[in-house]
Design a protein around this motif. Structure first.
Motif, PDB file in Angstrom:
ATOM      1  N   SER A 233     -25.022 -12.000 -37.815  1.00 28.80           N
ATOM      2  CA  SER A 233     -26.060 -11.273 -37.115  1.00 28.80           C
ATOM      3  C   SER A 233     -27.402 -12.288 -36.673  1.00 28.80           C
ATOM      4  O   SER A 233     -27.864 -12.407 -35.913  1.00 28.80           O
ATOM      5  CB  SER A 233     -26.819 -10.141 -37.351  1.00 28.80           C
ATOM      6  N   TYR A 234     -27.636 -13.194 -37.718  1.00 28.44           N
ATOM      7  CA  TYR A 234     -28.663 -14.196 -37.513  1.00 28.44           C
ATOM      8  C   TYR A 234     -28.236 -15.010 -36.365  1.00 28.44           C
ATOM      9  O   TYR A 234     -29.141 -15.467 -35.597  1.00 28.44           O
ATOM     10  CB  TYR A 234     -28.693 -15.127 -38.955  1.00 28.44           C
ATOM     11  N   HIS A 235     -26.933 -15.738 -36.596  1.00 30.70           N
ATOM     12  CA  HIS A 235     -26.466 -16.462 -35.367  1.00 30.70           C
ATOM     13  C   HIS A 235     -26.584 -15.970 -34.095  1.00 30.70           C
ATOM     14  O   HIS A 235     -27.127 -16.521 -33.183  1.00 30.70           O
ATOM     15  CB  HIS A 235     -25.205 -17.073 -35.898  1.00 30.70           C
ATOM     16  N   GLN A 236     -26.338 -14.652 -33.879  1.00 26.50           N
ATOM     17  CA  GLN A 236     -26.453 -14.012 -32.560  1.00 26.50           C
ATOM     18  C   GLN A 236     -27.873 -13.870 -32.054  1.00 26.50           C
ATOM     19  O   GLN A 236     -28.256 -14.160 -31.003  1.00 26.50           O
ATOM     20  CB  GLN A 236     -26.027 -12.505 -32.685  1.00 26.50           C
ATOM     21  N   LEU A 237     -28.893 -13.610 -33.240  1.00 27.56           N
ATOM     22  CA  LEU A 237     -30.160 -13.498 -32.751  1.00 27.56           C
ATOM     23  C   LEU A 237     -30.595 -14.901 -32.399  1.00 27.56           C
ATOM     24  O   LEU A 237     -31.350 -15.262 -31.223  1.00 27.56           O
ATOM     25  CB  LEU A 237     -31.316 -13.231 -33.733  1.00 27.56           C
TER      26      LEU A 237
ATOM     27  N   HIS B 127     -36.974 -21.176 -27.042  1.00 29.42           N
ATOM     28  CA  HIS B 127     -37.110 -22.624 -27.738  1.00 29.42           C
ATOM     29  C   HIS B 127     -37.518 -23.665 -26.866  1.00 29.42           C
ATOM     30  O   HIS B 127     -38.219 -24.835 -27.471  1.00 29.42           O
ATOM     31  CB  HIS B 127     -35.693 -23.086 -28.516  1.00 29.42           C
ATOM     32  N   ALA B 128     -37.578 -23.620 -25.623  1.00 33.36           N
ATOM     33  CA  ALA B 128     -37.950 -24.806 -24.847  1.00 33.36           C
ATOM     34  C   ALA B 128     -38.204 -24.489 -23.279  1.00 33.36           C
ATOM     35  O   ALA B 128     -38.538 -25.636 -22.606  1.00 33.36           O
ATOM     36  CB  ALA B 128     -36.718 -25.614 -24.878  1.00 33.36           C
TER      37      ALA B 128
ATOM     38  N   PRO C  65     -30.051 -25.048 -23.279  1.00 33.24           N
ATOM     39  CA  PRO C  65     -30.091 -23.394 -23.530  1.00 33.24           C
ATOM     40  C   PRO C  65     -28.767 -23.349 -24.555  1.00 33.24           C
ATOM     41  O   PRO C  65     -27.948 -22.461 -24.105  1.00 33.24           O
ATOM     42  CB  PRO C  65     -29.988 -22.829 -22.483  1.00 33.24           C
ATOM     43  N   VAL C  66     -28.359 -24.241 -25.625  1.00 33.49           N
ATOM     44  CA  VAL C  66     -27.354 -24.145 -26.341  1.00 33.49           C
ATOM     45  C   VAL C  66     -27.540 -24.017 -27.818  1.00 33.49           C
ATOM     46  O   VAL C  66     -28.373 -24.949 -28.217  1.00 33.49           O
ATOM     47  CB  VAL C  66     -26.483 -25.315 -25.904  1.00 33.49           C
TER      48      VAL C  66
ATOM     49  N   ILE D 181     -32.238 -18.736 -27.880  1.00 37.57           N
ATOM     50  CA  ILE D 181     -32.055 -20.205 -27.268  1.00 37.57           C
ATOM     51  C   ILE D 181     -31.503 -20.034 -25.821  1.00 37.57           C
ATOM     52  O   ILE D 181     -31.894 -20.630 -24.989  1.00 37.57           O
ATOM     53  CB  ILE D 181     -31.092 -20.919 -28.150  1.00 37.57           C
ATOM     54  N   GLU D 182     -30.491 -19.179 -25.607  1.00 33.47           N
ATOM     55  CA  GLU D 182     -30.048 -19.037 -24.485  1.00 33.47           C
ATOM     56  C   GLU D 182     -30.995 -18.596 -23.191  1.00 33.47           C
ATOM     57  O   GLU D 182     -30.846 -18.657 -22.088  1.00 33.47           O
ATOM     58  CB  GLU D 182     -28.788 -18.313 -24.318  1.00 33.47           C
TER      59      GLU D 182
END
Length: 557
Positions: free
Chosen positions: A97-101, A111-112, A171-172, A106-107
């Motif tokens: 779930s952390y990775h999905q968040l 972040h940028a 966005p990766v 990011i996508e």
């Protein structure tokens, strides 16, 4: 025998029906349910992002996204220092779930996006998305923020910026523990704090030894420790270390350029009260490879741009937490009855809910005004305003969260204390942004330092207040008294918190009287600027339209 009473076994399976219990607040659009945010997005210059925010609000308000936040915090990150064969790996394992968040953030460019697609309103649009996403789960915002904030610091070293920036801004999301050369997207962390120094980074003892030539862009090896490294799974870190010419800034990759493991070794993970989904660690640098960023001996000046940007994000995150606590309290009180009436219709509860809602709108309005200043750094007024209003806002907004979270939890009652509810997580998260990136005193002293070094920042601040001059006599009196305080330099450090408190309130008031509905602006000036504010929320004076304030803040599925 008297058989008029039914046998008890007929009712053993069903003792009562569940009623008067609100359903969870989910499957709603967290953007379209936020009138103040919608208006701020357009007012501050990002109306072009309206559809993006509508779509993102639907995502962040969904039951699926909300569940991710619960799971990411229920399963703490775990440190694996070595693999089964004894190789040092320094790997952090997270719940999916952390990775999905992280992937979602990011996508969607949290972040940028202002760096990868700079245009008018880019910071405002990004702040609005960040504000919605961290209402779902705040802890994963730490690596998102640090990655976002690394770009201004890396610009001090053009060769490193050219090499690293494209992957930082991509966005990766790639969480694998492999060299940066094998990835298309990178995250960046920051490591400044050491045991003996805390905020006093000039006491840092970590040493940097040149591998060949000295100076900007050159390779060094770092020996020492870092006491508080959040998000140690990042692909690179901006760190401070001492050279022969003083404290300098370095970019330390997780892997060496030759593909070998860089000896930034994680000793243990911090056992934190809150911010649980995010890993924070203690590390040793045992000859870790790094490149110098910027001028030797000027490391604080180089990394301070990253710090300033993370402080700005602390405002967004804290405003987000205040918003989530507010809507949870209003949702509960609007769907539960007690003593013969719905809670939200009872006068004392209206006083409290309206006060919580005022805090939320004031925090978000201030924060998005700073987003517009970030978007317009070529304008001298905006640049000066951002310099002074960022530490003011970071101090005030972040410090207001813990008591606000507690009051919202109390509205909900015993259910709000249970781990099945979001409120315990909001409460544990509530002190984080105030303590990290410079605690309250550090921010107040930074305000004074900014005024001392560049007196025109104070002129810009009062010029911003003047835009609301004449709109409300209470605000005018409050602002005038504040301005007089700065003419008295006696024991000004001792009074720094009082001054910063008042600066935050005056600017929030000035923004609300210009842009918020009359009910909101009137209540803020009456409850915050006119001597009526008590130590606790729920001390608004009589005669205000509390129902209108509550309805404006309400978020319903």
């Amino acid at each position: 025998m008297n058989t008029s009473y039914p046998k008890a076994d007929r009712f053993m399976a069903v003792t009562h029906q569940v009623e008067n219990q609100p359903e969870p607040l989910q499957d709603y659009n967290s953007y379209t349910a936020d009138k103040a945010l919608q208006q701020a997005l357009h007012r501050e210059g990002a109306g072009w992002a309206e559809q993006e925010l509508v779509d993102f609000g639907k995502l962040t308000g969904s039951a699926e996204s909300i569940a991710l936040g619960f799971s990411a915090n229920a399963y703490k990150p775990e440190l694996i220092t070595h693999d089964r064969y004894g190789h040092r790996v320094d790997q952090i394992e997270f719940h999916p779930s952390y990775h999905q968040l992280m992937k979602t953030s990011i996508e969607h460019g949290l972040h940028a996006s202002p760096w990868s697609d700079p245009k008018p309103g880019a910071h405002v649009a990004r702040a609005a998305k960040y504000y919605l996403q961290t209402q779902v789960e705040a802890a994963h915002g730490c690596p998102i923020t640090m990655t976002f904030a690394a770009i201004p610091a890396l610009r001090h070293q053009p060769d490193l910026f050219e090499k690293w920036a494209p992957k930082i801004t991509a966005p990766v999301y790639d969480p694998r523990n492999i060299p940066d050369t094998e990835k298309q997207g990178l995250t960046i962390g920051m490591a400044m704090t050491e045991k003996q120094g805390g905020s006093d980074v000039r006491r840092n003892s970590t040493r940097a030894f040149p591998l060949a030539r000295t100076g900007a862009g050159q390779p060094y090896e770092l020996v020492g420790h870092k006491w508080f490294v959040s998000a140690p799974m990042c692909d690179g870190f901006l760190v401070l270390a001492q050279t022969e010419n003083g404290l300098s800034c370095f970019l330390l990759p997780r892997w060496r350029p030759d593909g070998s493991k860089n000896p930034l070794q994680i000793q243990q993970l911090k056992n934190k009260m809150g911010n649980v989904a995010n890993a924070s660690s203690e590390t040793e640098l045992r000859g870790a490879f790094a490149w110098m960023v910027g001028e030797e001996g000027r490391g604080v000046r180089t990394i301070i741009e990253m710090v300033a940007t993370t402080r700005y994000d602390c405002m967004i995150g804290s405003s987000s937490g205040i918003r989530q606590a507010t809507v949870q309290a209003i949702h509960h009180a609007s769907n539960r009855a007690a003593f013969g009436a719905t809670l939200s219709e009872q006068p004392l509860m209206q006083n409290l809910l309206a006060d919580l809602a005022l805090e939320s709108e004031a925090a978000m309005t201030y924060t998005l005004r700073m987003s517009r200043a970030m978007d317009n750094q070529q304008d001298e007024h905006e640049k000066l305003l951002a310099r002074i209003a960022t530490p003011v806002g970071k101090y005030w907004i972040c410090k207001r969260v813990p008591n606000h979270a507690y009051e919202a939890m109390e509205v909900i009652g015993g259910t709000g204390l249970m781990e099945t509810h979001i409120m315990p997580r909001l409460f544990r998260e509530s002190p984080v942004n105030s303590i990290w990136e410079g605690s309250g005193n550090v921010q107040c002293l930074d305000v004074l330092r900014a005024i001392e070094r560049q007196p025109e920042v104070l002129d810009a601040y009062f010029a911003e207040l003047k835009r609301a001059s004449g709109a409300d006599k209470r605000l005018d009196r409050f602002s005038s008294a504040l301005q007089k305080e700065f003419s008295n330099q006696k024991d000004i450090q001792y009074r720094a918190r009082n001054l910063t408190d008042r600066m935050a309130l005056a600017l929030q008031g000035a923004l609300l009287v210009q842009h918020a509905p009359d009910a909101v602006a009137d209540a803020f000036c009456a409850g915050r600027l006119d001597g009526h504010s008590g130590l606790n929320y729920g001390n608004l004076p009589s005669g205000l339209d509390c129902a209108a304030i509550i309805n404006r803040a309400r978020a319903e599925a």
